[in-house]
Design a protein around this motif. Structure first.
Motif, PDB file in Angstrom:
ATOM      1  N   GLU A   1      29.791  74.882  14.423  1.00  0.00           N
ATOM      2  CA  GLU A   1      28.798  74.218  13.584  1.00  0.00           C
ATOM      3  C   GLU A   1      27.981  75.216  12.768  1.00  0.00           C
ATOM      4  OE1 GLU A   1      28.730  71.023  13.173  1.00  0.00           O
ATOM      5  OE2 GLU A   1      30.296  70.702  14.666  1.00  0.00           O
ATOM      6  N   GLY A   2      27.824  76.456  13.292  1.00  0.00           N
ATOM      7  CA  GLY A   2      27.361  77.510  12.402  1.00  0.00           C
ATOM      8  C   GLY A   2      26.013  78.147  12.575  1.00  0.00           C
ATOM      9  N   SER A   3      25.119  77.685  13.442  1.00  0.00           N
ATOM     10  CA  SER A   3      23.813  78.335  13.529  1.00  0.00           C
ATOM     11  C   SER A   3      23.960  79.716  14.158  1.00  0.00           C
ATOM     12  CB  SER A   3      22.844  77.488  14.355  1.00  0.00           C
ATOM     13  OG  SER A   3      23.302  77.363  15.684  1.00  0.00           O
ATOM     14  N   GLY A   4      23.095  80.657  13.742  1.00  0.00           N
ATOM     15  CA  GLY A   4      23.129  81.982  14.337  1.00  0.00           C
ATOM     16  C   GLY A   4      22.705  83.075  13.381  1.00  0.00           C
ATOM     17  N   GLU A   5      22.783  84.314  13.864  1.00  0.00           N
ATOM     18  CA  GLU A   5      22.365  85.482  13.091  1.00  0.00           C
ATOM     19  C   GLU A   5      23.385  86.598  13.268  1.00  0.00           C
ATOM     20  OE1 GLU A   5      17.520  84.882  13.590  1.00  0.00           O
ATOM     21  OE2 GLU A   5      18.534  86.539  14.615  1.00  0.00           O
TER      22      GLU A   5
ATOM     23  N   ILE B   1      25.457  89.952  17.034  1.00  0.00           N
ATOM     24  CA  ILE B   1      25.616  88.538  16.682  1.00  0.00           C
ATOM     25  C   ILE B   1      24.795  87.707  17.660  1.00  0.00           C
ATOM     26  CG2 ILE B   1      27.274  86.687  16.292  1.00  0.00           C
ATOM     27  CD1 ILE B   1      29.448  89.039  16.447  1.00  0.00           C
ATOM     28  N   ARG B   2      23.976  86.816  17.151  1.00  0.00           N
ATOM     29  CA  ARG B   2      23.253  85.863  17.998  1.00  0.00           C
ATOM     30  C   ARG B   2      23.722  84.463  17.632  1.00  0.00           C
ATOM     31  NH1 ARG B   2      18.135  87.226  17.321  1.00  0.00           N
ATOM     32  NH2 ARG B   2      17.812  88.109  19.386  1.00  0.00           N
ATOM     33  N   ILE B   3      24.156  83.702  18.650  1.00  0.00           N
ATOM     34  CA  ILE B   3      24.712  82.380  18.401  1.00  0.00           C
ATOM     35  C   ILE B   3      24.188  81.379  19.417  1.00  0.00           C
ATOM     36  CG2 ILE B   3      26.846  83.199  17.331  1.00  0.00           C
ATOM     37  CD1 ILE B   3      28.221  82.913  20.039  1.00  0.00           C
ATOM     38  N   HIS B   4      24.351  80.109  19.095  1.00  0.00           N
ATOM     39  CA  HIS B   4      24.095  79.055  20.070  1.00  0.00           C
ATOM     40  C   HIS B   4      25.107  79.196  21.200  1.00  0.00           C
ATOM     41  CE1 HIS B   4      24.082  75.019  21.829  1.00  0.00           C
ATOM     42  NE2 HIS B   4      22.846  74.904  21.341  1.00  0.00           N
ATOM     43  N   PRO B   5      24.733  78.897  22.452  1.00  0.00           N
ATOM     44  CA  PRO B   5      25.643  79.102  23.578  1.00  0.00           C
ATOM     45  C   PRO B   5      26.972  78.361  23.491  1.00  0.00           C
ATOM     46  CG  PRO B   5      23.405  78.745  24.364  1.00  0.00           C
ATOM     47  CD  PRO B   5      23.384  78.482  22.891  1.00  0.00           C
ATOM     48  N   THR B   6      27.072  77.355  22.609  1.00  0.00           N
ATOM     49  CA  THR B   6      28.316  76.576  22.537  1.00  0.00           C
ATOM     50  C   THR B   6      29.094  76.782  21.241  1.00  0.00           C
ATOM     51  OG1 THR B   6      27.218  74.657  21.533  1.00  0.00           O
ATOM     52  CG2 THR B   6      27.240  74.774  23.946  1.00  0.00           C
ATOM     53  N   ASP B   7      28.661  77.723  20.381  1.00  0.00           N
ATOM     54  CA  ASP B   7      29.179  77.763  19.011  1.00  0.00           C
ATOM     55  C   ASP B   7      29.520  79.204  18.612  1.00  0.00           C
ATOM     56  OD1 ASP B   7      28.765  75.766  16.286  1.00  0.00           O
ATOM     57  OD2 ASP B   7      29.009  77.921  15.965  1.00  0.00           O
ATOM     58  N   ASN B   8      30.705  79.416  17.987  1.00  0.00           N
ATOM     59  CA  ASN B   8      31.078  80.792  17.633  1.00  0.00           C
ATOM     60  C   ASN B   8      31.421  80.995  16.164  1.00  0.00           C
ATOM     61  OD1 ASN B   8      33.667  79.750  17.314  1.00  0.00           O
ATOM     62  ND2 ASN B   8      34.655  81.259  18.651  1.00  0.00           N
ATOM     63  N   LEU B   9      30.929  80.129  15.274  1.00  0.00           N
ATOM     64  CA  LEU B   9      31.240  80.301  13.858  1.00  0.00           C
ATOM     65  C   LEU B   9      30.761  81.655  13.344  1.00  0.00           C
ATOM     66  CD1 LEU B   9      32.449  79.064  11.290  1.00  0.00           C
ATOM     67  CD2 LEU B   9      30.177  78.166  10.749  1.00  0.00           C
ATOM     68  N   MET B  10      29.573  82.102  13.790  1.00  0.00           N
ATOM     69  CA  MET B  10      29.046  83.387  13.342  1.00  0.00           C
ATOM     70  C   MET B  10      29.872  84.561  13.852  1.00  0.00           C
ATOM     71  SD  MET B  10      26.488  83.102  11.248  1.00  0.00           S
ATOM     72  CE  MET B  10      27.468  81.766  10.559  1.00  0.00           C
ATOM     73  N   VAL B  11      30.582  84.371  14.953  1.00  0.00           N
ATOM     74  CA  VAL B  11      31.495  85.420  15.424  1.00  0.00           C
ATOM     75  C   VAL B  11      32.630  85.593  14.418  1.00  0.00           C
ATOM     76  CG1 VAL B  11      33.048  86.158  17.260  1.00  0.00           C
ATOM     77  CG2 VAL B  11      30.922  84.959  17.838  1.00  0.00           C
TER      78      VAL B  11
END
Length: 227
Positions: free
Chosen positions: A146-150, A62-72
């Motif tokens: 917010e949701g950005s990531g892979e 999982i790759r995410i923005h440092p402040t966001d965990n929606l992709m987790v």
């Protein structure tokens, strides 16, 4: 599925459970030795559990923005039993990426554990859970959603590249990553190392000595000659 700054690969090839199970008796340090000590995550990625933890599973990356965990949260929905969530938050230090609720739900789903090079929170609860979590300390500051990531792309965690399906092994020393294409060879070599070390320890305990000739042999190879 790719939408804007979101990329989700829903599945990946996993190694056989029988092969993964053979790693359960292997120490992370010995595995790292076999791989030239280049596949061991740095010292900041440590167990957040009681002593005696041992984690083995297939990396779901999982790759995410440092402040966001929606992709987790999305990754947990996609994970299979035995997967390890490996989270690349670009080494972020300000926000906790996971906490007690995520850890409990991951455990209920049969996920093997979570690894991140960023902080977590709810450390007292996680410490007392029978669920392996490796992270970079703790903070009370929670994440956004917010949701950005892979999901399931190549990432970096603890300065080590991780591909989906790589074997993750973690214990009280830290975490190592075994590339899935090397899994059989690394397994066999690590078993040999552990057998050799056991033999050395047994001999030391019986004789009170450790053969030291190899020290001077290495020094001589480097051009040093003791007089």
């Amino acid at each position: 599925m790719t939408v804007s700054d979101i990329r989700i690969i829903r599945d990946f090839e996993r190694l056989p459970k029988e092969l993964l199970d053979e790693y359960k008796d292997l120490a992370a340090a010995n595995i790292g030795d076999v791989m030239g000590r280049f596949r061991s995550m740095d010292y900041t990625v440590k167990s957040m559990n009681k002593l005696g933890v041992h984690l083995v599973g297939s990396a779901l990356t999982i790759r995410i923005h440092p402040t966001d965990n929606l992709m987790v949260h999305k990754a947990i929905d996609l994970a299979r039993p035995g997967d390890v969530l490996v989270i690349d938050a670009f080494g972020g230090k300000e926000n906790a990426i996971i906490g007690e609720l995520i850890s409990h739900y991951a455990k209920i789903k049969g996920i093997a554990g979570i690894v991140t090079s960023s902080p977590i929170r709810d450390v007292h609860a996680i410490y007392n859970m029978d669920f392996p979590v490796f992270a970079r300390g703790a903070t009370p500051r929670g994440p956004l959603k917010e949701g950005s990531g892979e999901i399931n792309t190549i990432i970096s965690c603890g300065t080590v590249p991780v591909n989906p399906g790589d074997i993750i092994v973690g214990d009280d020393d830290g975490v190592v990553v075994v590339p899935k294409e090397d899994a059989v060879d690394v397994l066999e070599q690590t078993k040999l190392i552990q057998e050799k070390e056991k033999s050395i320890i047994d001999k030391m305990c019986k004789t009170g000595n450790w053969e030291r000739k190899w020290v001077d042999e290495i020094l001589q190879q480097k051009g040093y000659s003791s007089q």
